[in-house]
Motif scaffolding. Structure first.
Motif, PDB file in Angstrom:
ATOM      1  N   TYR A  20       0.683  -0.690   0.232  1.00 45.08           N
ATOM      2  CA  TYR A  20       0.432  -0.595   0.231  1.00 45.08           C
ATOM      3  C   TYR A  20       1.169   1.644  -0.137  1.00 45.08           C
ATOM      4  O   TYR A  20       1.877   0.513  -0.017  1.00 45.08           O
ATOM      5  CB  TYR A  20      -0.392   0.040   1.254  1.00 45.08           C
ATOM      6  N   ILE A  21       0.458   2.648  -1.141  1.00 42.69           N
ATOM      7  CA  ILE A  21       1.259   3.721  -0.842  1.00 42.69           C
ATOM      8  C   ILE A  21      -0.019   4.470  -1.254  1.00 42.69           C
ATOM      9  O   ILE A  21      -0.752   4.526  -1.538  1.00 42.69           O
ATOM     10  CB  ILE A  21       2.429   3.190  -2.387  1.00 42.69           C
ATOM     11  N   ASP A  22       0.228   5.319  -0.040  1.00 41.50           N
ATOM     12  CA  ASP A  22      -0.354   6.707  -0.288  1.00 41.50           C
ATOM     13  C   ASP A  22       0.621   7.803  -0.310  1.00 41.50           C
ATOM     14  O   ASP A  22       1.994   8.149  -0.253  1.00 41.50           O
ATOM     15  CB  ASP A  22      -0.957   7.077   1.358  1.00 41.50           C
ATOM     16  N   SER A  23       0.607   7.671  -1.866  1.00 40.72           N
ATOM     17  CA  SER A  23       1.221   9.652  -2.781  1.00 40.72           C
ATOM     18  C   SER A  23       1.284  10.651  -1.481  1.00 40.72           C
ATOM     19  O   SER A  23       2.007  11.372  -1.551  1.00 40.72           O
ATOM     20  CB  SER A  23      -0.020   9.965  -4.197  1.00 40.72           C
ATOM     21  N   ASP A  24       0.276  11.133  -1.153  1.00 36.37           N
ATOM     22  CA  ASP A  24       0.371  12.184   0.137  1.00 36.37           C
ATOM     23  C   ASP A  24       1.502  11.858   0.836  1.00 36.37           C
ATOM     24  O   ASP A  24       2.615  13.061   1.124  1.00 36.37           O
ATOM     25  CB  ASP A  24       0.122  12.877   0.346  1.00 36.37           C
ATOM     26  N   ARG A  25       1.785  10.998   1.896  1.00 36.37           N
ATOM     27  CA  ARG A  25       2.665  10.166   2.015  1.00 36.37           C
ATOM     28  C   ARG A  25       4.299   9.926   1.508  1.00 36.37           C
ATOM     29  O   ARG A  25       5.261  10.340   2.583  1.00 36.37           O
ATOM     30  CB  ARG A  25       2.142   9.198   3.050  1.00 36.37           C
ATOM     31  N   GLU A  26       3.733   9.759   0.550  1.00 39.87           N
ATOM     32  CA  GLU A  26       5.181  10.109  -0.265  1.00 39.87           C
ATOM     33  C   GLU A  26       5.923  10.834  -0.357  1.00 39.87           C
ATOM     34  O   GLU A  26       7.097  11.389  -0.469  1.00 39.87           O
ATOM     35  CB  GLU A  26       4.807   8.363  -1.854  1.00 39.87           C
ATOM     36  N   ILE A  27       5.619  11.760  -0.559  1.00 39.46           N
ATOM     37  CA  ILE A  27       6.047  13.464  -1.167  1.00 39.46           C
ATOM     38  C   ILE A  27       5.794  13.413   0.159  1.00 39.46           C
ATOM     39  O   ILE A  27       7.211  14.489   0.232  1.00 39.46           O
ATOM     40  CB  ILE A  27       4.037  13.976  -1.912  1.00 39.46           C
ATOM     41  N   GLU A  28       5.600  13.782   0.882  1.00 40.55           N
ATOM     42  CA  GLU A  28       5.925  14.316   2.743  1.00 40.55           C
ATOM     43  C   GLU A  28       7.257  13.805   2.719  1.00 40.55           C
ATOM     44  O   GLU A  28       7.907  14.721   3.306  1.00 40.55           O
ATOM     45  CB  GLU A  28       5.002  13.899   3.510  1.00 40.55           C
ATOM     46  N   ASP A  29       6.768  12.404   3.134  1.00 40.94           N
ATOM     47  CA  ASP A  29       9.305  11.642   3.091  1.00 40.94           C
ATOM     48  C   ASP A  29      10.158  12.142   2.159  1.00 40.94           C
ATOM     49  O   ASP A  29      10.416  12.534   3.159  1.00 40.94           O
ATOM     50  CB  ASP A  29       8.432  10.157   3.183  1.00 40.94           C
ATOM     51  N   ARG A  30       9.663  12.084   0.647  1.00 41.49           N
ATOM     52  CA  ARG A  30      10.224  12.759  -0.075  1.00 41.49           C
ATOM     53  C   ARG A  30      10.427  14.608  -0.020  1.00 41.49           C
ATOM     54  O   ARG A  30      11.838  14.470   0.130  1.00 41.49           O
ATOM     55  CB  ARG A  30       9.959  12.870  -1.708  1.00 41.49           C
ATOM     56  N   ALA A  31       9.854  15.229   0.972  1.00 38.28           N
ATOM     57  CA  ALA A  31      10.383  16.896   0.551  1.00 38.28           C
ATOM     58  C   ALA A  31      10.536  16.375   1.981  1.00 38.28           C
ATOM     59  O   ALA A  31      10.826  17.886   2.594  1.00 38.28           O
ATOM     60  CB  ALA A  31       8.816  17.361   0.711  1.00 38.28           C
ATOM     61  N   GLY A  32      10.474  16.202   3.032  1.00 35.10           N
ATOM     62  CA  GLY A  32      10.275  15.915   4.563  1.00 35.10           C
ATOM     63  C   GLY A  32       9.708  16.944   5.412  1.00 35.10           C
ATOM     64  O   GLY A  32      10.305  17.801   6.452  1.00 35.10           O
ATOM     65  N   ARG A  50       4.753  18.547  -7.853  1.00 29.93           N
ATOM     66  CA  ARG A  50       5.789  17.807  -6.798  1.00 29.93           C
ATOM     67  C   ARG A  50       4.588  15.783  -6.804  1.00 29.93           C
ATOM     68  O   ARG A  50       5.079  14.466  -7.456  1.00 29.93           O
ATOM     69  CB  ARG A  50       5.269  17.528  -4.963  1.00 29.93           C
ATOM     70  N   GLU A  51       3.608  16.065  -6.691  1.00 32.98           N
ATOM     71  CA  GLU A  51       2.147  15.225  -7.022  1.00 32.98           C
ATOM     72  C   GLU A  51       2.687  14.430  -8.192  1.00 32.98           C
ATOM     73  O   GLU A  51       2.416  13.123  -7.962  1.00 32.98           O
ATOM     74  CB  GLU A  51       0.734  15.699  -6.208  1.00 32.98           C
ATOM     75  N   GLU A  52       2.793  15.016  -9.260  1.00 37.46           N
ATOM     76  CA  GLU A  52       2.852  14.260 -10.729  1.00 37.46           C
ATOM     77  C   GLU A  52       3.957  13.742 -10.681  1.00 37.46           C
ATOM     78  O   GLU A  52       3.727  13.007 -11.565  1.00 37.46           O
ATOM     79  CB  GLU A  52       2.500  15.634 -11.329  1.00 37.46           C
ATOM     80  N   ALA A  53       4.930  13.796 -10.531  1.00 37.13           N
ATOM     81  CA  ALA A  53       5.715  13.515 -10.017  1.00 37.13           C
ATOM     82  C   ALA A  53       5.931  11.900  -9.472  1.00 37.13           C
ATOM     83  O   ALA A  53       6.738  10.803 -10.132  1.00 37.13           O
ATOM     84  CB  ALA A  53       7.363  14.399  -9.576  1.00 37.13           C
ATOM     85  N   VAL A  54       5.498  12.404  -8.476  1.00 40.09           N
ATOM     86  CA  VAL A  54       5.476  11.003  -7.280  1.00 40.09           C
ATOM     87  C   VAL A  54       4.415   9.661  -8.674  1.00 40.09           C
ATOM     88  O   VAL A  54       5.036   9.378  -8.932  1.00 40.09           O
ATOM     89  CB  VAL A  54       4.718  11.087  -6.061  1.00 40.09           C
ATOM     90  N   ILE A  55       3.182  10.626  -8.789  1.00 36.92           N
ATOM     91  CA  ILE A  55       2.212   9.752  -8.954  1.00 36.92           C
ATOM     92  C   ILE A  55       3.075   8.874 -10.570  1.00 36.92           C
ATOM     93  O   ILE A  55       2.596   7.550 -10.676  1.00 36.92           O
ATOM     94  CB  ILE A  55       1.106   9.698  -9.816  1.00 36.92           C
TER      95      ILE A  55
END
Length: 161
Positions: A20-32, A50-55
């Motif tokens: 399971y991956i939540d794109s919002d959590r992934e963005i937060e993790d990458r951005a710190g 940022r969201e577009e790149a992660v998705i």
């Protein structure tokens, strides 16, 4: 917002034995940094970039259940990535249900306003046609137990393959 993406995504991934991956959590993790901070510093456009790149990156994987933020659907690039890479489910819920589920959540920058109900109505008006056009399956989540929603998704998915 408040449709059940995170809860249902987690349950679905458990049932399917996928990550399971939540794109919002992934963005937060990458951005710190958390999403409200990103909105404050970079604005909504910066966050959406940022969201577009992660998705785009996550859609290259085939071993996940991905829950995107509610606004991801607004960008054509996101719709294209999602449709090309997987089975897209639109978890549809009423504004009343959204208000109930998000009432105490301060981590939703778009709802930090005098009239969150109007914000949700405006978002639904803009986003609903995009969700309907991009999805393989629309599931209503109002007043439903998350497990029943997961069962419906799996049943419909299995019928399509």
């Amino acid at each position: 917002m408040g449709a059940g993406k995170s809860t249902i995504g987690r349950l679905l991934s458990q049932e399917l034995k996928l990550t399971y991956i939540d794109s919002d959590r992934e963005i937060e993790d990458r951005a710190g940094a958390d999403i409200p901070w990103i909105f404050d510093v970079e604005g909504e456009d910066g966050f959406r970039d940022r969201e577009e790149a992660v998705i785009r990156e996550l859609c290259e994987r085939n071993d996940i259940v991905l829950a995107t933020g509610g606004g991801a659907i607004q960008r054509e690039a996101n719709r294209t990535s999602l449709q090309a890479s997987g089975y897209v489910v639109y978890l549809c819920t009423s504004v009343e249900q959204q208000l109930e589920r998000t009432a105490r959540d301060k981590n939703r920058p778009l709802l930090q306003t005098e009239d969150p109900e109007q914000v949700l109505r405006d978002l639904l008006e803009r986003r609903d046609p995009l969700y309907r056009d991009a999805c393989d399956l629309l599931v209503r989540t109002d007043k439903r137990h998350p497990r029943s929603v997961v069962t419906e998704i799996i049943r419909n998915y299995q019928q399509r393959i």
